[in-house]
Enzyme design. Structure first.
Site, PDB file in Angstrom:
ATOM      1  N   HIS A 216      -6.105   5.316  -1.339  1.00 50.00           N
ATOM      2  CA  HIS A 216      -5.054   4.162  -1.183  1.00 50.00           C
ATOM      3  C   HIS A 216      -4.966   3.315  -2.609  1.00 50.00           C
ATOM      4  O   HIS A 216      -4.589   2.007  -2.519  1.00 50.00           O
ATOM      5  CB  HIS A 216      -5.759   3.292  -0.180  1.00 50.00           C
ATOM      6  CG  HIS A 216      -6.440   4.002   1.105  1.00 50.00           C
ATOM      7  ND1 HIS A 216      -7.721   4.500   1.180  1.00 50.00           N
ATOM      8  CD2 HIS A 216      -5.489   4.497   2.028  1.00 50.00           C
ATOM      9  CE1 HIS A 216      -7.558   5.123   2.236  1.00 50.00           C
ATOM     10  NE2 HIS A 216      -6.290   5.109   2.782  1.00 50.00           N
ATOM     11  N   ASP A 395      -3.697  -4.371  -0.747  1.00 52.59           N
ATOM     12  CA  ASP A 395      -2.545  -3.520  -0.140  1.00 52.59           C
ATOM     13  C   ASP A 395      -1.207  -4.260   0.312  1.00 52.59           C
ATOM     14  O   ASP A 395      -0.574  -3.707   0.816  1.00 52.59           O
ATOM     15  CB  ASP A 395      -3.050  -2.489   0.618  1.00 52.59           C
ATOM     16  CG  ASP A 395      -3.669  -2.664   1.797  1.00 52.59           C
ATOM     17  OD1 ASP A 395      -3.554  -3.939   2.320  1.00 52.59           O
ATOM     18  OD2 ASP A 395      -4.177  -1.874   2.466  1.00 52.59           O
ATOM     19  N   HIS A 398      -1.306  -8.096   4.594  1.00 52.51           N
ATOM     20  CA  HIS A 398      -2.190  -8.849   5.355  1.00 52.51           C
ATOM     21  C   HIS A 398      -1.524  -9.720   6.165  1.00 52.51           C
ATOM     22  O   HIS A 398      -1.571 -10.027   7.437  1.00 52.51           O
ATOM     23  CB  HIS A 398      -3.145  -9.849   4.467  1.00 52.51           C
ATOM     24  CG  HIS A 398      -3.937 -10.650   5.192  1.00 52.51           C
ATOM     25  ND1 HIS A 398      -4.801 -10.307   5.893  1.00 52.51           N
ATOM     26  CD2 HIS A 398      -3.815 -12.152   5.311  1.00 52.51           C
ATOM     27  CE1 HIS A 398      -5.590 -11.372   6.564  1.00 52.51           C
ATOM     28  NE2 HIS A 398      -5.032 -12.582   6.172  1.00 52.51           N
ATOM     29  N   GLY A 399      -0.102 -10.211   5.699  1.00 48.13           N
ATOM     30  CA  GLY A 399       0.790 -10.824   6.513  1.00 48.13           C
ATOM     31  C   GLY A 399       1.336 -10.303   7.534  1.00 48.13           C
ATOM     32  O   GLY A 399       1.442 -10.722   8.851  1.00 48.13           O
TER      33      GLY A 399
END
Lengths: 570, 570
Positions: A216, A395, A398-399
């Protein structure tokens, strides 16, 4: 670039549906897929999974000789505990459950929570994280390493052992033994792009080889100038063989399973060019590849890079590695019983009955549902900004995760209220829904927090000011306990712990709204202060110092929601 | 971007070596690979191939249930006739040969030349090009269509029929029937980059969907704005079903093999998202997918795009599609006899004895070898410029191909001279080496031209001026006959044919050098004039009008070499 999707937020779920549609041996259940044929009675069910974006890992390996089911998370996000639980319930058939996954924080959390719930329901469960990435920790702390290409041979060994008749104890022993014998090292040349996003999640500068970068984009051990295929092969072989074990009679004697794994855009012919060198270098070291595999096994969307995995074999591990397997994405030999009867009974995530409640608690439950609906509106308002902040050092999801979680929680709360649930049940259902809808680590923490808050109240009594503060305290205590981070680690804890302290100090028994507002102000101040934490964290190491000066998105979203709660109660 | 290679020019050969190293069921022979197990005696040998860069096509399908061997060309360039010949000789075991490939000009040429040579050696050969790409020609001229994703089911049907006992006639019948029942349509979102090259071979503008673009960037039918996965699925299904045949009792009744094929960077989860729509749309049209396949089958380096293939099945084609197959990249069911004995005898491209010659011819042979060495130097000088010109409207490999070809030819000529070969043999060996070293269409034409020139002279007599002009005339006549293009098509013919006419008109019997110089001047003038041919050819359609004003690289290189020859003789 990910080109093809409808609603980006539905990408992972749509992919699972299409995967199941294309494969008659696979059946979709809530949270993932299982074999269309029943798990043989009494056989341990191997349930393996992780985030989407890594196909064939893990759903491509469901079938005779390997897994019985696979929970499928969102892109690069662990499946939720309830997804893991659902798939495990559908795969379990009297022999208990083995939960296998790559060793990442979110997966450890969610598979661990699912294991707890399964055990509470009376099932025997073993948890076997795979930790093969030599770049992610030193040899001494190797059980902290990430799981990358090694998830294939380690979990295949477990599946083959189960096919051979292993019980849970034996399956767990094999998992530990195979994991101990497995080493991987990866390199990356460029990043990948999530569905619906214009910019890559991360980049590797042109002409640079990021040695040890994770699947990732987790930071590697060093950057090097890009070399030839021969250079890359030498780097990978040297890295993995640094931990070659001693050769022993009856043990490892130079035979090794070899897996060269492309991450997405490094295509087959390139991999074969590299493999040619790998085979030569192994021969120089007197190592004999056993049934080598070259292809894409643990991919990473359209990331450019590849990894090399070796399993240092003894007779037992060699037998398990070469054993027959018949799954959508991995085949070997002849399965003794390839036409298994299709099953027609599945466990479904049902509408479990709502516990009885009293009107006082139902009144509080309606107010709680209003608060969670408020959280949903606030998360919608803040989604873009939280995503932007998260994308600097994380990454970038989060929102989206907060919106998905709060939205699922708000729906569940409304539904529970409509079914006359009390405060405890509304909070519990909201929490389960938040974790499931959001996935990821923050989803699990917010979900567990709501469940803990519910456990602090009841379905009979109303939630008075003292009970409200007690529930909030229990919620934050749970976040701290499960999250495992300390203040200063630049996580949600950095605002949650000051919040909890200030709340305890300022609550006098009747001023809950005021106390929460004070605690929220302290949380916000602490969240803003995370911008000054210059710890060399996460992708910042790869990206340079862009994360310096940026607040932690988890600490910020916690403070924002608590601020709204304080205003709502004022 | 192709990241991993050593010498870019060795990429395809290195990949074949690595592929063979990774697969114990595969053995590398000159020009490609064959099964490690012997072709059962009397069974037709299915030999399938094409350029590199398309793995799993074609070498990934060598094994029981499908192919017996696969010649492997350079990246995006047909294998040479001698590569095809070598692999066929190694696969043939008394049952004759079926040559299968996608219908592209270079492949038709090289597989056709190999078929001629095999027939001359007494083998029965059938040639079965696959032509499934509906975007590349209309329904009436469907046998002119390119071969894309349909090569898998069509050639698998042939392999399954052979496994079932089909003889050559029957295999040829199945190939024609399966090809007639197969339709594909592709879309592309971005181009791919050859090993060692900084810029993509071609690009698709951002946000654009190139409908019908071929696997080497051949022009499609139109550009559209990029849509959702649902839009793309609808476009592909509609395009392929436009030629759905009528349903008949005992014939096609709605069952279809379905293959969704990613070209390189469109990854598995994206494909599953699209497949979910494809399955829905087919159900709406009352079409039942039979053993659908979703993955990468005919890839195109790191090209972004995908294709949909349907085979409209009757009972016979369904049986062949679902029949067992056990190859490195494609598995299905259980092969009845999976442990086949390994073979240890292989046909090798040997140093065949050099025919006897006379000194007069040997003197000419040495001069001919000097001329070919001169050609090599000129091609090295012009490589970059020819590549640059070719990259505007072609795939940019003309300069490299000419250098590889002339270099191989010069080596072969030197070797033949050292073995006391006469003029005829030196020309024949040079021509075979040119075709083999260069691959591609121009390599085949130059190779055949040299062989034809050799056939016009002898190993006994010296090559006088008349013989020289006669040999040149025969060479150009061969280019015209095999190339199949007319003047004005913007190919090598545009300078070769004026050269031939001028040579015939200006040669008076003793002035060969002068006549050749005049003819070369005419050729150069004609080559330069190709810049004004505004025919809407090749990738120019995709790239806009950048090819207008650019000379044809094949016409130019011919003129340049003839100019050098004229100066050398003057």
């Amino acid at each position: 670039m990910t080109y093809l999707y409808d609603q980006p937020s539905d990408f992972a779920a749509d992919a699972v549906a299409g995967f199941a549609a294309a494969h008659p041996t696979i059946t979709q259940v809530h949270g993932g897929v299982v074999r269309a044929s029943a798990t043989p009675p009494g056989q341990p069910a191997l349930v393996i999974g992780g985030g989407a974006g890594h196909y064939p890992a893990f759903s491509g390996w469901v079938g005779p000789g390997m897994a019985h089911g696979s929970p499928c998370g969102n892109v690069f996000a662990s499946p939720s505990a309830s997804q893991v639980y659902s798939v495990a319930r559908n795969a379990e058939n009297g022999g208990g459950v083995v939960l296998g996954f790559g060793n990442f924080a979110g997966d450890v959390l969610h598979f661990g929570l699912a294991a707890e719930k399964l055990r509470a329901d009376g099932f025997d469960v073993r948890v076997v994280p795979v930790s093969d990435d030599v770049a992610s920790s030193d040899q001494e702390n190797r059980r902290d390493r990430r799981g990358i290409g090694g998830v294939l041979p380690v979990l295949k060994a477990v599946g083959a052992a189960i096919e051979d008749g292993a019980d849970l104890d034996e399956a767990e022993r094999i998992a530990a033994k195979a994991n101990e014998a497995t080493r991987s090292l990866g390199v990356a040349f460029d990043g990948c792009t999530l569905p619906g996003v214009d910019e890559p999640l991360f980049r590797v500068p042109e002409g640079i080889l990021a040695v040890g970068m994770g699947i990732h984009g987790e930071p590697g051990v060093r950057d090097e100038p890009m070399g030839t295929a021969a250079d890359v092969a030498a780097l990978l072989v040297d890295g993995v063989l640094r931990e070659e074990p001693a050769r022993t009679t009856g043990g490892y004697d130079g035979r090794a399973a070899v897996i060269l794994n492309g991450l997405g855009t490094v295509k087959y012919e390139e991999q074969f060019v590299v493999y040619n060198h790998v085979a030569r270098l192994l021969a120089e070291r007197d190592i004999v590849p056993v049934r080598p595999e070259v292809g894409e096994f643990v991919s990473s969307l359209d990331m450019a890079g590849l990894s090399l995995t070796l399993v240092f074999l003894d007779d037992e591990l060699e037998r398990l590695w070469t054993a027959p397997i018949d799954t959508p994405a991995f085949h070997r030999g002849i399965m003794p019983d390839i036409d298994r009867p299709l099953r027609d009974n599945f466990w479904e995530l049902g509408d479990e009955p709502v516990p009885d409640s009293e009107e006082a608690s139902r009144q509080s439950a309606r107010r709680i549902a209003d608060v969670i609906a408020l959280f949903e509106r606030v998360c919608a308002r803040e989604e873009e900004e939280l995503g932007r902040i998260d994308s600097v050092a994380g990454d970038g999801d989060h929102g989206q995760g907060m919106l998905l979680g709060s939205s699922g929680a708000a729906d569940a709360a409304r539904k529970a209220v409509s079914q006359d649930a009390g405060a405890r049940t509304v909070l519990a259902r909201s929490g389960e829904a938040w974790a499931e809808s959001a996935g990821g680590t923050s989803g699990a923490l917010w979900g567990a927090a709501l469940v803990a808050a519910g456990n602090a109240v009841s379905d009979q009594e109303g939630v008075d000011q003292e009970a409200l503060v007690g529930a909030l305290d229990a919620a934050v205590e749970t976040i701290g306990r499960l999250g495992g981070a300390k203040e200063g680690d630049k996580t949600m804890m950095d605002s949650a712990l000051p919040f909890r302290r200030t709340l305890a100090a300022s609550f006098t028994g009747q001023n809950a709204g005021e106390a929460i507002a004070s605690a929220a102000a302290a949380a916000r101040e602490a969240a803003d202060a995370t911008a000054s934490i210059t710890a060399n964290k996460g992708r910042a190491r790869v990206l340079g110092d862009k994360s310096l000066g940026t607040v932690d998105p988890g600490a910020l979203s916690f403070a924002i929601l608590m601020t709204e709660l304080g205003e709502h109660l004022a």
